[in-house]
Motif scaffolding. Sequence first.
Motif, PDB file in Angstrom:
ATOM      1  N   ASN A   1      87.954  45.669 -38.763  1.00  7.61           N
ATOM      2  CA  ASN A   1      87.913  44.248 -38.409  1.00  7.61           C
ATOM      3  C   ASN A   1      86.586  43.795 -37.824  1.00  7.61           C
ATOM      4  N   TYR A   2      85.735  44.743 -37.429  1.00  7.07           N
ATOM      5  CA  TYR A   2      84.573  44.386 -36.620  1.00  7.07           C
ATOM      6  C   TYR A   2      83.686  43.330 -37.269  1.00  7.07           C
ATOM      7  N   LYS A   3      83.326  43.520 -38.530  1.00  7.65           N
ATOM      8  CA  LYS A   3      82.407  42.556 -39.154  1.00  7.65           C
ATOM      9  C   LYS A   3      83.037  41.174 -39.273  1.00  7.65           C
ATOM     10  N   TYR A   4      84.367  41.123 -39.470  1.00 11.25           N
ATOM     11  CA  TYR A   4      85.043  39.830 -39.528  1.00 11.25           C
ATOM     12  C   TYR A   4      85.106  39.195 -38.146  1.00 11.25           C
ATOM     13  N   SER A   5      85.327  40.039 -37.136  1.00  8.06           N
ATOM     14  CA  SER A   5      85.373  39.564 -35.755  1.00  8.06           C
ATOM     15  C   SER A   5      84.066  38.874 -35.380  1.00  8.06           C
ATOM     16  N   GLN A   6      82.956  39.511 -35.732  1.00 14.01           N
ATOM     17  CA  GLN A   6      81.651  38.940 -35.390  1.00 14.01           C
ATOM     18  C   GLN A   6      81.343  37.706 -36.227  1.00 14.01           C
ATOM     19  N   ALA A   7      81.748  37.723 -37.495  1.00 12.55           N
ATOM     20  CA  ALA A   7      81.512  36.559 -38.365  1.00 12.55           C
ATOM     21  C   ALA A   7      82.306  35.351 -37.886  1.00 12.55           C
ATOM     22  N   ILE A   8      83.540  35.593 -37.435  1.00 12.32           N
ATOM     23  CA  ILE A   8      84.367  34.507 -36.913  1.00 12.32           C
ATOM     24  C   ILE A   8      83.720  33.880 -35.682  1.00 12.32           C
ATOM     25  N   GLY A   9      83.178  34.718 -34.814  1.00  9.75           N
ATOM     26  CA  GLY A   9      82.617  34.220 -33.555  1.00  9.75           C
ATOM     27  C   GLY A   9      81.239  33.619 -33.653  1.00  9.75           C
ATOM     28  N   GLN A  10      80.584  33.738 -34.808  1.00 12.16           N
ATOM     29  CA  GLN A  10      79.174  33.346 -34.899  1.00 12.16           C
ATOM     30  C   GLN A  10      78.948  31.878 -34.561  1.00 12.16           C
TER      31      GLN A  10
END
Length: 418
Positions: free
Chosen positions: A353-362
């Motif tokens: 999930n990490y890359k999606y987590s960071q993309a969501i928060g950008q």
Amino acid sequence: MTGIQEKTASVNNLEECLKCTVCTVYCPVTAVNPGYPGPKQAGPDGERYRLKDSAYYDESLRKCLNCKRCEVACPSGVRPADIIQAARIRYSKHSTSLRDRLLASTDFVGGIATVMAPIVNGMLSLRPVKVLMDKTIGVDAHRQFPAYSGEKFTTWWHREAEKGQSAFSKHISYFHGCYVQYNFPRLGRDFVKIMNAVGYGVHLLSGERCCGVAKIANGLIGDACRDAQRNMEAVRRSVFKENRTVIATSSTCVLTMRDEYSELLGVDNSDVRSNINLATRFLHTLVDSGEIKIAFRKDYLKNVAYHTPCHMARLGWGVHSVELLKMIPGLNLNVLQQECCGMSGTYGFKKENYKYSQAIGQTLFDNISAANPDVVATDCETCKWQIEMSTPYKVLNPVSIIAEALDVDETRKLNGLC
């Protein structure tokens, strides 16, 4: 249909879905992960099929953050997130891994970690340890862990605060939660400072357990139900035997106890739900009614950007934190557009999930950078972890900012305590 299925179909009003797809537009996961079908398809659309045959369940539902932005956006009051989470509980065949159990066992892990906090904090910051966890249990190597405190909040409370609480004429019980207990006792101390200054004694709940949100998210439903039952017993003792309402400083803890216990775990809380409150809502209501007064230091000057957590938006209570912060004369407040930070408790720790987590928060990170505040305020601890890891800005709960700015002596005087 089974009894549980009938309850889900009726309570969540899936047939009231207009198929307008507004929920999908607001879904932060759909925007960054094409493998997630979105709340309309995963929620009410999918539930119609699952009610006929559980074979229609799709493990892609595990990609849902449970941020509940879809529920805030829905014009018909349908609760897609609850439908999705209930389906995961009933139908998922996914086995809970060691990683998921460790991430969800906040009381167990926190209790051990605080005993040897310097060692644990040092180890979790080492690159080789992070890589090892990434390769073995699937905690992403880029993720920073929140630091553990060397002293639990309850230890401080028993030593420094407990004796003085009975002297007050009004009393509340404090649900401190895992974050305050093991990671950031300062927030609990700040809460006690404020409540005592306005004339309220602060007491602890007997036998408090983690609210259970991490266990629900990681499929440990039996454990979550046991903790929920124990917490409700403690809340009922507080409300009915001690005549104390229950206050928490975490928006997610409040949402979980008020809504998730009954809707997802089947734990009845109808008799005490209205007695579970958030600190800023409780304080703002008292100020607004004229029951208490708060005075602030004249030398407190700070630029603050307020981030509304997703669960706070679902509660509809962000206005209370904002209005309290606006009361501080020297505080310049910038209320950011509501965006998901992408952390969602344990979701952002997981390698998949990490890359999606960071993309969501950008988008949120960019908005914070544009505001360039002295500090970010938010009512959610996992939002704090995500923002502090992903931006150079410090994050505090509004309660801590109020406690920093508080003129204790003048506040006590205004409330007749001197």
